[in-house]
Design a protein around this motif. Structure first.
Motif, mmCIF file in Angstrom:
data_model
loop_
_atom_site.group_PDB
_atom_site.id
_atom_site.type_symbol
_atom_site.label_atom_id
_atom_site.label_comp_id
_atom_site.label_asym_id
_atom_site.label_seq_id
_atom_site.Cartn_x
_atom_site.Cartn_y
_atom_site.Cartn_z
ATOM 1 N N CYS A 12 0.696 -1.017 -0.191
ATOM 2 C CA CYS A 12 0.377 0.042 0.086
ATOM 3 C C CYS A 12 0.800 1.227 -0.591
ATOM 4 C CB CYS A 12 -0.840 -0.218 0.970
ATOM 5 S SG CYS A 12 -2.528 -1.423 0.919
ATOM 6 N N GLY A 13 1.961 1.061 -1.020
ATOM 7 C CA GLY A 13 2.394 2.360 -0.921
ATOM 8 C C GLY A 13 2.232 3.319 -1.713
ATOM 9 N N ALA A 14 3.872 3.724 -2.914
ATOM 10 C CA ALA A 14 3.979 4.804 -3.487
ATOM 11 C C ALA A 14 3.069 4.480 -4.679
ATOM 12 C CB ALA A 14 4.726 6.118 -3.553
ATOM 13 N N ILE A 15 3.338 3.136 -5.203
ATOM 14 C CA ILE A 15 2.683 2.387 -6.513
ATOM 15 C C ILE A 15 1.179 2.083 -6.124
ATOM 16 C CG2 ILE A 15 2.633 0.540 -7.633
ATOM 17 C CD1 ILE A 15 5.150 3.191 -8.216
ATOM 18 N N ALA A 16 0.554 1.483 -5.600
ATOM 19 C CA ALA A 16 -0.165 1.750 -5.004
ATOM 20 C C ALA A 16 -1.848 2.331 -5.108
ATOM 21 C CB ALA A 16 -0.468 1.077 -3.100
ATOM 22 N N VAL A 32 -11.858 -4.496 -2.927
ATOM 23 C CA VAL A 32 -12.381 -4.668 -1.797
ATOM 24 C C VAL A 32 -11.796 -4.767 -0.202
ATOM 25 C CG1 VAL A 32 -14.273 -5.922 -3.028
ATOM 26 C CG2 VAL A 32 -11.790 -7.313 -2.624
ATOM 27 N N GLY A 33 -10.383 -4.640 -0.624
ATOM 28 C CA GLY A 33 -8.922 -5.387 0.460
ATOM 29 C C GLY A 33 -7.493 -4.879 0.418
ATOM 30 N N LEU A 34 -6.911 -4.957 1.796
ATOM 31 C CA LEU A 34 -6.058 -4.229 1.196
ATOM 32 C C LEU A 34 -4.883 -5.066 2.122
ATOM 33 C CD1 LEU A 34 -7.010 -0.456 1.618
ATOM 34 C CD2 LEU A 34 -6.135 -0.954 -0.451
ATOM 35 N N HIS A 35 -3.574 -4.692 2.264
ATOM 36 C CA HIS A 35 -2.915 -5.672 3.108
ATOM 37 C C HIS A 35 -1.122 -5.017 2.748
ATOM 38 C CE1 HIS A 35 -0.399 -8.446 5.323
ATOM 39 N NE2 HIS A 35 0.238 -8.715 4.096
ATOM 40 N N ASP A 36 -0.774 -5.305 4.007
ATOM 41 C CA ASP A 36 0.520 -4.766 3.626
ATOM 42 C C ASP A 36 1.853 -4.775 4.728
ATOM 43 O OD1 ASP A 36 2.436 -2.093 2.400
ATOM 44 O OD2 ASP A 36 3.148 -2.045 4.295
ATOM 45 N N SER A 37 2.497 -5.246 5.016
ATOM 46 C CA SER A 37 3.521 -5.863 6.312
ATOM 47 C C SER A 37 3.639 -4.418 6.872
ATOM 48 C CB SER A 37 4.938 -5.742 5.379
ATOM 49 O OG SER A 37 5.530 -5.052 5.287
ATOM 50 N N ARG A 39 1.204 -2.603 8.431
ATOM 51 C CA ARG A 39 -0.282 -2.195 8.641
ATOM 52 C C ARG A 39 -0.866 -1.029 8.566
ATOM 53 N NH1 ARG A 39 -4.509 -6.065 9.923
ATOM 54 N NH2 ARG A 39 -6.513 -4.169 10.231
ATOM 55 N N ALA A 40 -0.155 0.086 9.512
ATOM 56 C CA ALA A 40 -0.510 1.383 9.148
ATOM 57 C C ALA A 40 -0.770 1.846 7.781
ATOM 58 C CB ALA A 40 0.498 2.137 10.116
ATOM 59 N N ALA A 41 0.506 1.153 6.982
ATOM 60 C CA ALA A 41 0.520 2.327 5.523
ATOM 61 C C ALA A 41 -1.356 1.471 4.936
ATOM 62 C CB ALA A 41 1.489 1.465 4.833
ATOM 63 N N LEU A 45 -4.324 4.133 3.888
ATOM 64 C CA LEU A 45 -4.935 4.480 2.667
ATOM 65 C C LEU A 45 -6.255 3.805 2.208
ATOM 66 C CD1 LEU A 45 -4.539 3.811 -0.503
ATOM 67 C CD2 LEU A 45 -3.984 1.171 -1.043
ATOM 68 N N SER A 46 -6.794 2.810 3.300
ATOM 69 C CA SER A 46 -8.176 2.938 3.451
ATOM 70 C C SER A 46 -9.372 3.920 3.550
ATOM 71 C CB SER A 46 -8.342 1.591 4.385
ATOM 72 O OG SER A 46 -9.939 1.436 5.120
ATOM 73 N N LYS A 47 -8.162 4.368 4.196
ATOM 74 C CA LYS A 47 -9.320 6.323 5.062
ATOM 75 C C LYS A 47 -9.287 6.889 3.940
ATOM 76 C CE LYS A 47 -7.753 5.884 9.418
ATOM 77 N NZ LYS A 47 -7.409 6.647 10.828
ATOM 78 N N GLU A 48 -8.384 6.998 2.375
ATOM 79 C CA GLU A 48 -8.509 7.422 1.217
ATOM 80 C C GLU A 48 -9.976 7.245 0.771
ATOM 81 O OE1 GLU A 48 -4.089 8.037 0.188
ATOM 82 O OE2 GLU A 48 -3.092 7.852 1.728
ATOM 83 N N LEU A 49 -9.336 5.844 0.671
ATOM 84 C CA LEU A 49 -10.847 5.464 -0.710
ATOM 85 C C LEU A 49 -12.236 5.415 -0.024
ATOM 86 C CD1 LEU A 49 -9.168 1.707 -1.048
ATOM 87 C CD2 LEU A 49 -8.807 4.104 -2.563
ATOM 88 N N ARG A 50 -12.786 5.723 -0.930
ATOM 89 C CA ARG A 50 -14.333 5.757 -0.910
ATOM 90 C C ARG A 50 -14.930 4.482 -0.526
ATOM 91 N NH1 ARG A 50 -16.510 5.852 -6.995
ATOM 92 N NH2 ARG A 50 -14.471 4.357 -7.021
ATOM 93 N N GLY A 51 -15.531 5.230 0.827
ATOM 94 C CA GLY A 51 -16.011 4.456 1.871
ATOM 95 C C GLY A 51 -15.475 3.729 2.425
ATOM 96 N N GLY A 52 -14.233 3.977 2.242
ATOM 97 C CA GLY A 52 -12.878 2.673 3.235
ATOM 98 C C GLY A 52 -12.632 1.945 3.189
ATOM 99 N N THR A 53 -11.909 0.875 2.893
ATOM 100 C CA THR A 53 -11.792 -0.845 2.042
ATOM 101 C C THR A 53 -11.413 -1.623 3.635
ATOM 102 O OG1 THR A 53 -11.796 0.713 0.681
ATOM 103 C CG2 THR A 53 -10.685 -2.357 0.309
ATOM 104 N N ARG A 54 -11.452 -2.678 3.850
ATOM 105 C CA ARG A 54 -11.303 -3.991 4.732
ATOM 106 C C ARG A 54 -9.879 -4.226 4.521
ATOM 107 N NH1 ARG A 54 -13.584 -9.626 5.687
ATOM 108 N NH2 ARG A 54 -11.973 -9.990 7.558
#
Length: 67
Positions: A12-16, A32-37, A39-41, A45-54
């Motif tokens: 979930c870095g810059a390229i994501a 529909v979902g995000l994962h990064d080693s 977790r804060a990243a 990113l989840s907060k930036e997405l429309r409606g948030g993402t799990r």
């Protein structure tokens, strides 16, 4: 019938963020979902997405959710 492509992002870095910009413009895709080693990243990113993402704790959890 049109199907929505359910997408999970690993990393979930810059390229994501570039991928997210394009995917959010495509009505055929839904993130529909995000994962990064780091977790804060993924949570940022989840907060930036429309409606948030799990955010998922492991890659396997994310993959199971996207199938």
């Amino acid at each position: 019938m049109d199907q929505i492509l359910r997408i999970g992002l690993i990393g979930c870095g810059a390229i994501a963020r570039l991928h997210v910009q394009r995917l959010e413009q495509d009505a055929r895709a839904r993130i529909v979902g995000l994962h990064d080693s780091q977790r804060a990243a993924a949570e940022r990113l989840s907060k930036e997405l429309r409606g948030g993402t799990r955010v998922f704790g492991t890659t396997m959890e994310l993959l199971e959710h996207c199938e």
